[in-house]
Write a protein that holds these residues in place. Structure first.
Motif, PDB file in Angstrom:
ATOM      1  N   ASN A 127       4.078   9.081   7.480  1.00  0.00           N
ATOM      2  CA  ASN A 127       2.780   9.403   8.050  1.00  0.00           C
ATOM      3  C   ASN A 127       1.641   9.229   7.056  1.00  0.00           C
ATOM      4  N   PHE A 128       1.968   8.912   5.808  1.00  0.00           N
ATOM      5  CA  PHE A 128       0.936   8.787   4.789  1.00  0.00           C
ATOM      6  C   PHE A 128       0.553   7.338   4.568  1.00  0.00           C
ATOM      7  N   ASN A 129      -0.715   7.149   4.294  1.00  0.00           N
ATOM      8  CA  ASN A 129      -1.234   5.861   3.899  1.00  0.00           C
ATOM      9  C   ASN A 129      -1.450   5.944   2.388  1.00  0.00           C
ATOM     10  N   ASN A 130      -1.302   4.849   1.668  1.00  0.00           N
ATOM     11  CA  ASN A 130      -1.509   4.883   0.219  1.00  0.00           C
ATOM     12  C   ASN A 130      -2.882   5.421  -0.146  1.00  0.00           C
ATOM     13  N   LYS A 131      -3.872   5.227   0.720  1.00  0.00           N
ATOM     14  CA  LYS A 131      -5.214   5.720   0.448  1.00  0.00           C
ATOM     15  C   LYS A 131      -5.306   7.231   0.590  1.00  0.00           C
ATOM     16  N   ASP A 132      -4.334   7.850   1.260  1.00  0.00           N
ATOM     17  CA  ASP A 132      -4.314   9.295   1.444  1.00  0.00           C
ATOM     18  C   ASP A 132      -3.721  10.023   0.243  1.00  0.00           C
ATOM     19  N   ILE A 133      -3.031   9.317  -0.614  1.00  0.00           N
ATOM     20  CA  ILE A 133      -2.324   9.936  -1.720  1.00  0.00           C
ATOM     21  C   ILE A 133      -3.158   9.814  -2.997  1.00  0.00           C
ATOM     22  N   LEU A 134      -3.401  10.950  -3.630  1.00  0.00           N
ATOM     23  CA  LEU A 134      -4.124  10.981  -4.899  1.00  0.00           C
ATOM     24  C   LEU A 134      -3.154  11.386  -5.997  1.00  0.00           C
TER      25      LEU A 134
ATOM     26  N   SER B 252      -1.793   3.192 -10.477  1.00  0.00           N
ATOM     27  CA  SER B 252      -3.108   2.817  -9.961  1.00  0.00           C
ATOM     28  C   SER B 252      -3.091   1.513  -9.177  1.00  0.00           C
ATOM     29  N   LYS B 253      -2.004   0.768  -9.275  1.00  0.00           N
ATOM     30  CA  LYS B 253      -1.891  -0.466  -8.489  1.00  0.00           C
ATOM     31  C   LYS B 253      -1.704  -0.175  -7.006  1.00  0.00           C
ATOM     32  N   LYS B 254      -1.164   0.992  -6.678  1.00  0.00           N
ATOM     33  CA  LYS B 254      -0.886   1.340  -5.282  1.00  0.00           C
ATOM     34  C   LYS B 254      -1.632   2.570  -4.785  1.00  0.00           C
ATOM     35  N   PHE B 255      -2.023   3.458  -5.703  1.00  0.00           N
ATOM     36  CA  PHE B 255      -2.612   4.734  -5.312  1.00  0.00           C
ATOM     37  C   PHE B 255      -3.902   4.991  -6.078  1.00  0.00           C
TER      38      PHE B 255
END
Length: 64
Positions: free
Chosen positions: A3-10, A28-31
């Motif tokens: 349910n998570f998008n890479n943009k949602d994960i910090l 930082s390449k993905k998140f």
């Protein structure tokens, strides 16, 4: 995690030494990645793309 998008994960990385800096660059390449180091000289050097540990080539280091 479906349910998570890479943009949602910090991601937060504390300490930009021998382990922290390569880890932060890889993540930082993905998140979206935030970094912290208490050594202000280290931060200033990294902002100038200077790695005094000579572990990495910082050509791809983004200042965000």
């Amino acid at each position: 995690m479906k349910n998570f998008n890479n943009k949602d994960i910090l991601i937060g990385v504390i300490g930009l030494g021998y382990v922290g800096l390569p880890l932060a660059l890889a993540l930082s390449k993905k998140f979206k990645t935030y970094c912290y180091d208490k050594n202000s000289k280290r931060i200033n050097d990294l902002n100038k793309k200077i790695d005094t540990n000579k572990e990495l080539k910082l050509n791809n280091l983004n200042k965000k």
